[in-house]
Design an enzyme around this catalytic site. Structure first.
Site, PDB file in Angstrom:
ATOM      1  N   GLY A  73       0.821  -1.196   0.000  1.00  0.00           N
ATOM      2  CA  GLY A  73       0.000   0.000   0.000  1.00  0.00           C
ATOM      3  C   GLY A  73       0.858   1.249   0.000  1.00  0.00           C
ATOM      4  O   GLY A  73       2.072   1.187   0.216  1.00  0.00           O
ATOM      5  N   GLY A 121       0.696  -5.402   0.453  1.00  0.00           N
ATOM      6  CA  GLY A 121      -0.494  -5.399  -0.377  1.00  0.00           C
ATOM      7  C   GLY A 121      -0.328  -6.152  -1.674  1.00  0.00           C
ATOM      8  O   GLY A 121      -1.309  -6.615  -2.268  1.00  0.00           O
ATOM      9  N   GLU A 144       6.058  -5.882   7.547  1.00  0.00           N
ATOM     10  CA  GLU A 144       5.412  -4.824   8.333  1.00  0.00           C
ATOM     11  C   GLU A 144       6.022  -4.585   9.715  1.00  0.00           C
ATOM     12  O   GLU A 144       5.975  -3.467  10.239  1.00  0.00           O
ATOM     13  CB  GLU A 144       3.917  -5.127   8.472  1.00  0.00           C
ATOM     14  CG  GLU A 144       3.113  -4.907   7.200  1.00  0.00           C
ATOM     15  CD  GLU A 144       3.260  -6.042   6.200  1.00  0.00           C
ATOM     16  OE1 GLU A 144       2.777  -5.902   5.071  1.00  0.00           O
ATOM     17  OE2 GLU A 144       3.874  -7.084   6.555  1.00  0.00           O
TER      18      GLU A 144
END
Length: 357
Positions: A73, A121, A144
């Site tokens: 993202g 993503g 992440e």
């Protein structure tokens, strides 16, 4: 990358068709095809259109450019939205997670070429699909914890379903893996050399409407070859032994007790990550292991995002990786022993506006 000569329309997402194949091409190569809210909406619209079209037998997802399918993202937007408290990040995540669920339940074969960087993503638009193809360029990761976040896009479901403790290692360390390990961890299904992808795409265009997933599988089988050797198979016993605990402290201690250089490397990778993210991630993975379907995990992840925007490490991680790019985050709290239930439990509060409620 474009493999076919079909005319395509759009901006950041190009769509079109060739023969019986519906085409979706992520088209932001300068930012590694990072997803925006408009891109998610365009993908959903294309999926709707192809699903309703009786002449479309299957769908192919690819990414423009030489570097990868999708890096995730738009992290900078998350950062700015969280700072401003304007809700844009939440709007994007809601749309993205619902798209992930849509891909997982799509009624037609959904083929994806997971070339180059396929992270965050990018995993969401690929590893939930029915026909997931890695190649010699694939670099897959859920990184992440290195930006003060946690694996999302339904990744807690995928990681929890990975054999043994492979998913625990991937989720905590954020390590980048290649084609063989992506298949070993059940994030992909086939290895097809990059040189053979154009021919495979061409063959997909002539499948008859009403093609079954098995028909597509047989087509891909014919193009697939054994992947170059990875690391997971040789280190599986060590991985399962060290990552099978339910606390990060126990995992770290188990890795520290090993003499294998692989253990030392993954321990160093894990301990460089946000301590808060490590504890939240492990708790999410263990909860996912007890969950019955993807939507439950997406709902839990979405609820956790409401807390992440109030967490210092989220902003510090993005600052260090994306804004200032000094790659030297100062985590707060700085150590595992400073993070108790009072910090972790708020991530598990139900979201006031559920995804699928």
């Amino acid at each position: 990358m474009r493999y076919l000569s079909a005319e395509m329309t759009g901006e950041d997402v190009l769509t079109g068709r060739q023969g019986s194949l519906g085409l979706i091409l992520l088209n932001r190569p300068r930012v590694l095809n990072s997803l925006s809210l408009d891109m998610v909406k365009a993908i959903e619209e294309a999926l709707d259109r192809f699903e309703k079209d009786p002449e479309i037998a299957s769908v192919l997802m690819t990414g423009e450019g030489e570097r990868g399918l999708c890096a995730g993202g738009d992290i900078r937007t998350f950062y700015e939205s969280g700072k401003a408290g304007d809700g844009r990040a939440s709007d994007f995540l809601r749309a993205e997670y619902r798209m992930n669920a849509r891909i997982a339940s799509y009624s037609k074969p959904y083929v994806v070429f997971m070339e180059g960087i396929t992270m965050g993503g990018g995993v969401g638009v690929s590893s939930h699909g029915s026909h997931r193809i890695v190649t010699d360029t694939t670099k897959l990761a859920m990184p992440e914890t290195g930006i003060g976040f946690f694996p999302d896009i339904g990744a807690t479901w995928l990681l929890a379903k990975a054999p043994g403790e492979l998913g625990t290692l991937m989720g905590l360390t954020g390590e980048t893996i290649g084609a063989a390990d992506a298949i070993e961890a059940c994030f992909a299904d086939w290895f097809v050399p990059a040189s053979a992808l154009a021919d495979l795409a061409e063959k997909l265009t002539i499948l008859l409407p009403g093609t079954t997933p098995k028909d597509v599988s047989l087509l891909v089988d014919a193009a697939a070859t054994p992947p170059p050797k990875g690391e997971f198979a040789d280190n599986r016993t060590l991985i399962d032994r060290c990552f099978g605990f339910d606390t990060v402290e126990e995992i770290e201690a188990a890795l520290a007790s090993e003499t294998d250089p692989f253990a030392a490397r993954v321990r160093a990778a894990m301990m460089a990550k946000s301590p808060t993210s490590l504890k939240v991630t492990l708790a999410l993975l263990r909860a996912a292991r007890k969950s019955s379907d993807l939507k439950i995990c997406l709902e839990r992840e979405f609820a956790a995002t409401a807390q992440i925007v109030h967490t210092p490490d989220f902003y510090e991680g993005i600052r260090a990786a994306i804004i200032d790019k000094d790659r030297n985050p100062k985590w707060s709290p700085p150590s595992l022993d400073a993070i108790g239930a009072d910090i972790v439990e708020p991530f598990f509060r139900p979201h006031p506006q559920p995804l699928f409620g």
